[in-house]
Motif scaffolding. Structure first.
Motif, PDB file in Angstrom:
ATOM      1  N   ALA A 509     -13.372  15.572  32.808  1.00  0.00           N
ATOM      2  CA  ALA A 509     -14.035  16.722  32.190  1.00  0.00           C
ATOM      3  C   ALA A 509     -14.606  17.665  33.241  1.00  0.00           C
ATOM      4  N   VAL A 510     -15.167  17.110  34.317  1.00  0.00           N
ATOM      5  CA  VAL A 510     -15.714  17.960  35.379  1.00  0.00           C
ATOM      6  C   VAL A 510     -14.606  18.733  36.075  1.00  0.00           C
ATOM      7  N   ILE A 511     -13.452  18.101  36.293  1.00  0.00           N
ATOM      8  CA  ILE A 511     -12.324  18.795  36.931  1.00  0.00           C
ATOM      9  C   ILE A 511     -11.840  19.943  36.048  1.00  0.00           C
ATOM     10  N   ILE A 512     -11.785  19.709  34.739  1.00  0.00           N
ATOM     11  CA  ILE A 512     -11.407  20.789  33.819  1.00  0.00           C
ATOM     12  C   ILE A 512     -12.411  21.929  33.901  1.00  0.00           C
ATOM     13  N   ASN A 513     -13.702  21.578  33.911  1.00  0.00           N
ATOM     14  CA  ASN A 513     -14.736  22.609  34.039  1.00  0.00           C
ATOM     15  C   ASN A 513     -14.574  23.403  35.317  1.00  0.00           C
ATOM     16  N   LEU A 514     -14.266  22.714  36.417  1.00  0.00           N
ATOM     17  CA  LEU A 514     -14.118  23.385  37.707  1.00  0.00           C
ATOM     18  C   LEU A 514     -12.962  24.381  37.678  1.00  0.00           C
ATOM     19  N   VAL A 515     -11.819  23.969  37.143  1.00  0.00           N
ATOM     20  CA  VAL A 515     -10.654  24.864  37.078  1.00  0.00           C
ATOM     21  C   VAL A 515     -10.970  26.081  36.220  1.00  0.00           C
ATOM     22  N   VAL A 516     -11.611  25.856  35.084  1.00  0.00           N
ATOM     23  CA  VAL A 516     -11.952  26.969  34.195  1.00  0.00           C
ATOM     24  C   VAL A 516     -12.933  27.917  34.867  1.00  0.00           C
ATOM     25  N   ILE A 517     -13.926  27.371  35.571  1.00  0.00           N
ATOM     26  CA  ILE A 517     -14.922  28.212  36.243  1.00  0.00           C
ATOM     27  C   ILE A 517     -14.261  29.092  37.297  1.00  0.00           C
ATOM     28  N   ILE A 518     -13.357  28.521  38.101  1.00  0.00           N
ATOM     29  CA  ILE A 518     -12.698  29.294  39.152  1.00  0.00           C
ATOM     30  C   ILE A 518     -11.843  30.411  38.553  1.00  0.00           C
ATOM     31  N   LEU A 519     -11.105  30.100  37.490  1.00  0.00           N
ATOM     32  CA  LEU A 519     -10.265  31.119  36.861  1.00  0.00           C
ATOM     33  C   LEU A 519     -11.105  32.212  36.213  1.00  0.00           C
ATOM     34  N   LEU A 520     -12.140  31.814  35.470  1.00  0.00           N
ATOM     35  CA  LEU A 520     -12.972  32.813  34.804  1.00  0.00           C
ATOM     36  C   LEU A 520     -13.757  33.654  35.800  1.00  0.00           C
ATOM     37  N   ASP A 521     -14.108  33.100  36.945  1.00  0.00           N
ATOM     38  CA  ASP A 521     -14.801  33.884  37.970  1.00  0.00           C
ATOM     39  C   ASP A 521     -13.964  35.093  38.388  1.00  0.00           C
ATOM     40  N   GLU A 522     -12.677  34.869  38.615  1.00  0.00           N
ATOM     41  CA  GLU A 522     -11.809  35.983  38.997  1.00  0.00           C
ATOM     42  C   GLU A 522     -11.663  36.985  37.851  1.00  0.00           C
ATOM     43  N   VAL A 523     -11.511  36.474  36.637  1.00  0.00           N
ATOM     44  CA  VAL A 523     -11.365  37.367  35.481  1.00  0.00           C
ATOM     45  C   VAL A 523     -12.641  38.165  35.258  1.00  0.00           C
ATOM     46  N   TYR A 524     -13.793  37.489  35.300  1.00  0.00           N
ATOM     47  CA  TYR A 524     -15.062  38.165  35.053  1.00  0.00           C
ATOM     48  C   TYR A 524     -15.368  39.206  36.126  1.00  0.00           C
ATOM     49  N   GLY A 525     -14.963  38.947  37.379  1.00  0.00           N
ATOM     50  CA  GLY A 525     -15.168  39.947  38.427  1.00  0.00           C
ATOM     51  C   GLY A 525     -14.405  41.227  38.139  1.00  0.00           C
ATOM     52  N   CYS A 526     -13.170  41.107  37.700  1.00  0.00           N
ATOM     53  CA  CYS A 526     -12.372  42.295  37.356  1.00  0.00           C
ATOM     54  C   CYS A 526     -12.941  43.019  36.135  1.00  0.00           C
ATOM     55  N   ILE A 527     -13.353  42.243  35.125  1.00  0.00           N
ATOM     56  CA  ILE A 527     -13.904  42.859  33.915  1.00  0.00           C
ATOM     57  C   ILE A 527     -15.212  43.576  34.219  1.00  0.00           C
TER      58      ILE A 527
END
Length: 919
Positions: A509-527
């Protein structure tokens, strides 16, 4: 100031990009004066004269030095007592010089006699003038170094300590000139045409360094307009509209190679941007000289933050070692591991899970003590004070840099520059004015109002709320994954799989959270950047602040929401056996481990923090630029595979720099460090080793960022700044929030408060014996709801009548069975009291640290005052000299007209107007 444009003579087909070379300040047009009084803020006075071994022209060598200490006039004795006396030095060289001594007179003289001095000082001054005149007549060349004043030096024991520290730290100092000991500082003043006679303009090419020259050119490019598109467009608008594809200053030269001329870029690469010098201090002055004050302040802040992590790491290691040393003395974990207690626990899920022994959670209980012990409370208090000390230390460091970089009077200049509108704002204003013209309305003073921006504001609000909701939904999805996976693994026939259910579920579950956080960080920066653009802020400063606020808000929620769930929500709303709380009527809420949720919080925090630093901060920063560079290399090889090497050799400096990545600002650099600062401070009660891992990451991060700026990016336009801006307020906010969060973590997530309550209220022996049994409630298995009892009730080998669960409730044989007991309210009251006491005590101590440590170092405040006094005196002498010169001219005119005005015939006859003296 004249700008000369020189176009490249290379044919277009032989060059990878069309370039216009711009040479600024080719002819300043200065007026010669009797003496040089000031230096520009940007010039290094010792750059050409090789640190005092040569005259200012860099060619004539100094053979002898004469030094004297002039005193203030008697009329300024009161003022002189507040500052040290200025020093003046004469450099002599054995050669004939027919001209008068430059700057003849006392320090800072601008022409005209000095105010009256006492007899002894007058006598000394006349003797010096006569002697120096004789030296000039005898053939010596003299040059007065008249713009120095002493910096206060430490004396006594402190001087000896500083001397010892300097010898100890000498091996870790970078080998650059800026780190040599300085006991003097030159008076500096912003260059202006009105006072250009006060500056040494003998060498126009080196008067401004390359950083300042490029900044001047950039300002000219912004203010120069192009009206071909029916409205004024500067370089920013032309770039935004694709008229030009790039605009950038050049690097000083190559940074590696045997035949490369030595330059600042190469020096930075050798002494700063190399991993081999990771143990050395940063050459901040050289960074500022090459990249500007704004980038220099970022690396200075990063260096101070990294240095301050050293004591925090040492204390965190001590706290961790204390937990390791006392794990065998922890009575609650010993009782949980003791199989003789034979405590049977209620099932962790419905039907598929069976009863289990508490002793099977022995490893989790022992590991929890490493982070859940009395030293954790001390470490939380320490880190709160550490954060306050760090902020105060940075403010003092920032003031020192502001003084040494001549930024103490920068506020006025910043106010004049910050209102310059952005190109996008001007374009929107033009569109609005054109609409008003078509409707025959007034177009004077057109500007964007809140009505014009309301659609953008509404879009911002809806988008931010939606993205926060997406983050919460992803966290909820991970929770459902954990619950369903745990239930599925519990049905497995393998005993080893069933025994490792909690570890498996937590890790995945923590690994899933980590992957999601890294991906959303890039998306949220652009948004966040897109949302800021549609708001159309007026100035660059406003744009940057709004972008930082949105990006920080979204990334804060994205990074910390999974950790907040484990810290404050997991195990809080599970219900009890026979009356559990369900999600979607089928998934039972998660429970904490028998040793509490603090161990799981530690795992969650460590994996997310280390994963972000390793993958996002390091691999992405290294891998993505290398990948882009490799793609450009392959594309170049594909275009000219045969003569590629010869083509590379023919590339000019501007073509090499064009292939580099454009500078995208400091917001991503600050953001990753602020998020790391949150990991270090917000939940430090659960992970004392967080400062250590942050320190190790930052040692690499400094050199990684340095190498990126020196080798991978185009040279950014130098920007002056007096502080780190809005980031300081964000840091203070995170530090204040950390006190509150750590208070709740210690009080509600750990077992620190329940242990204290048991020890002082319920323990019969005055020890922790019996604590585990006290925190467990009893449940009669006959009270299970239909369809929720275990399918295999005899899995342990015997029939279970009573099982235990972690809660404070009445036993089944009580009159109010399963109701919350009075022990729960006692523990809750103690927890809330601890939060209030801890928060107020730590806040008071932090404010006390803030009050005790002054924002401005005493020596710096004295030097700033001294410099202002000297500058005022200098300008007063200049005005006095001008006034005296004006009075002299008026006196000559008066004497010239006086004979005729007195009606003297002889005087009129003898005047030049009547040649020959006769009518």
């Amino acid at each position: 100031m004249r700008v000369n444009e020189k176009y490249s003579t290379l044919p277009a087909e032989d060059r990878s990009v069309h370039i216009i070379n711009i040479c600024a300040i080719e002819d300043i047009g200065y007026l010669p004066s009797e003496g040089t009084l000031l230096n520009s803020l940007s010039v290094d006075p010792d750059a050409e004269c090789r640190h005092g071994l040569y005259f200012r022209d860099g060619r004539r060598k100094v053979d002898y030095i004469l030094v004297y200490h002039p005193k203030r006039p008697s009329g300024s004795r009161t003022l002189a007592r507040r500052v040290q006396h200025s020093d003046a030095a004469l450099a002599a060289r054995g050669a004939r010089q027919d001209q008068l001594l430059p700057g003849k007179g006392s320090v800072g003289a601008a022409g005209g006699p000095e105010p009256p001095m006492d007899y002894h000082e007058d006598d000394k001054r006349f003797r010096r003038e006569e002697y120096e005149g004789n030296l000039l007549e005898s053939g010596l060349e003299l040059e007065r170094d008249e713009d120095l004043y002493h910096i206060n030096e430490t004396r006594g024991l402190l001087k000896k300590i500083n001397s010892v520290l300097q010898k100890i730290t000498d091996p870790i100092q970078p080998k650059v000139a800026e780190h040599r000991p300085q006991t003097t500082k030159r008076l500096s003043y912003p260059f202006s045409r009105e006072k250009q006679h006060l500056f040494d303009l003998s060498d126009k090419d080196s008067f401004f360094d390359s950083k300042t020259r490029s900044t001047i050119v950039y300002e000219i490019l912004k203010r120069t307009t192009c009206t071909k598109a029916k409205y004024s467009m500067g370089i920013t608008s032309l770039l935004a509209n694709g008229v030009y594809s790039a605009a950038y200053p050049l690097h000083d030269g190559d940074y590696e190679g045997e035949n490369v001329d030595f330059n600042d870029r190469k020096l930075l690469y050798q002494e700063w941007a190399s991993y081999g010098v990771f143990y050395k201090y940063q050459p901040i002055d050289l960074v500022r000289k090459y990249f500007g004050e704004k980038i220099g302040l970022y690396f200075a802040w990063l260096g101070v933050y990294t240095q301050m992590l050293i004591p925090a790491s040492v204390v965190g290691i001590i706290v961790f070692l204390y937990g390791c040393a006392t794990v065998d003395e922890n009575i609650p974990s010993m009782e949980m591991c003791d199989q003789r207690h034979n405590i049977t626990m209620c099932p962790l899920c419905d039907k598929t899970c069976s009863y289990w022994k508490m002793s099977s959670a022995c490893a989790t209980a022992r590991a929890s003590h490493l982070f859940d012990n009395p030293a954790t409370v001390f470490f939380s208090v320490f880190m709160a004070l550490w954060a306050a000390t760090f902020m105060e230390h940075w403010k003092r460091k920032q003031m020192r840099l502001r003084y040494h970089w001549d930024l103490t009077g920068f506020e006025e200049e910043e106010e004049a520059v910050k209102d310059h509108p952005r190109a996008e704002y001007e374009a929107r204003v033009l569109e609005k004015s054109l609409r008003k013209e078509s409707k025959n309305k007034e177009t004077d003073k057109v500007k964007l109002t809140w009505r014009d921006r309301f659609p953008a504001y509404f879009t911002n609000l809806v988008s931010i709320v939606f993205m926060i909701a997406v983050t919460f939904a992803i966290v909820l999805g991970v929770i459902i994954y954990r619950i369903s996976t745990a239930a599925a693994l519990a049905m497995n026939s393998s005993p080893s799989v069933r025994s490792n259910i909690r570890v498996t579920v937590t890790a995945t579950a923590v690994i899933i959270n980590l992957v999601v956080i890294i991906l959303l960080d890039e998306v949220y920066g652009c948004i966040a950047r897109w949302l800021t653009k549609i708001e159309v802020p007026k100035t660059e400063k406003s744009f940057e602040e709004r972008l930082i606020f949105k990006a920080f808000l979204l990334k804060f929620v994205n990074s910390y929401t999974p950790i907040f769930y484990v810290a404050f929500f997991k195990g809080r709303f599970v219900g009890r056996p026979g009356d559990y709380v369900y999600i979607f009527r089928s998934f039972r809420m998660e429970e904490c481990a028998p040793g509490g949720c603090l161990m799981e919080l530690c795992i969650q925090l460590s994996i997310i923090m280390l994963g972000k630093q390793l993958i996002q901060n390091n691999l992405f920063e290294i891998g993505i630029p290398k990948m882009k560079k490799f793609i450009r290399y392959l594309r170049l090889r594909r275009q000219s595979p045969s003569d590629h090497d010869e083509f590379v050799k023919r590339k000019q400096r501007y073509e090499v720099d064009y292939t580099l990545e454009p500078f995208a600002g400091l917001t991503p650099e600050y953001m990753e460090m602020i998020i790391q600062f949150g990991f270090v401070t917000l939940f430090v009660a659960s992970f004392p080793l967080a400062p250590l891992f942050a320190l190790l990451n930052n040692i690499i991060e400094i050199r990684l960022d340095a190498k990126k700026f020196v080798t991978e990016l185009r040279r950014p336009v130098a920007v002056r700044a007096k502080d780190i801006g809005i980031w300081y307020n964000i840091l203070r906010g995170v530090g204040k929030l950390a006190v509150i969060i750590n208070a709740f973590v210690i009080s509600f997530t750990s077992d620190f408060i329940p242990r204290l309550v048991y020890l002082y209220m319920y323990s019969e022996s005055g020890t922790m014996h019996g604590f585990v049994n006290h925190t467990l409630s009893s449940f009669n298995v006959s009270d299970f709801q239909n369809g929720t009892a275990p399918n295999d009730p005899l899995d342990l080998g015997y029939e279970v009548q009573i099982c235990r669960y972690k809660d404070y409730r009445e036993p089944p044989w009580s009159e109010h069975k399963y109701d919350i007991s009075k022990d729960f309210w006692a523990v809750l009251a103690a927890r809330l009291a601890f939060v209030i006491v801890f928060q107020n005590l730590v806040m008071f101590m932090s404010d006390f640290v803030d009050w005790v440590i002054p924002d401005i170092p005493k020596d710096i405040s004295q030097q700033v005052h001294k410099e202002k006094v000297l500058m005022v005196e200098l300008f007063m002498r200049e005005e006095q000299g001008k006034q005296q010169l004006l009075d002299t001219w008026m006196e000559k005119d008066r004497k010239k007209d006086e004979p005729c005005n007195n009606h003297s015939p002889k005087a009129c006859l003898d005047s030049p107007e009547y040649p020959g003296g006769a009518l």
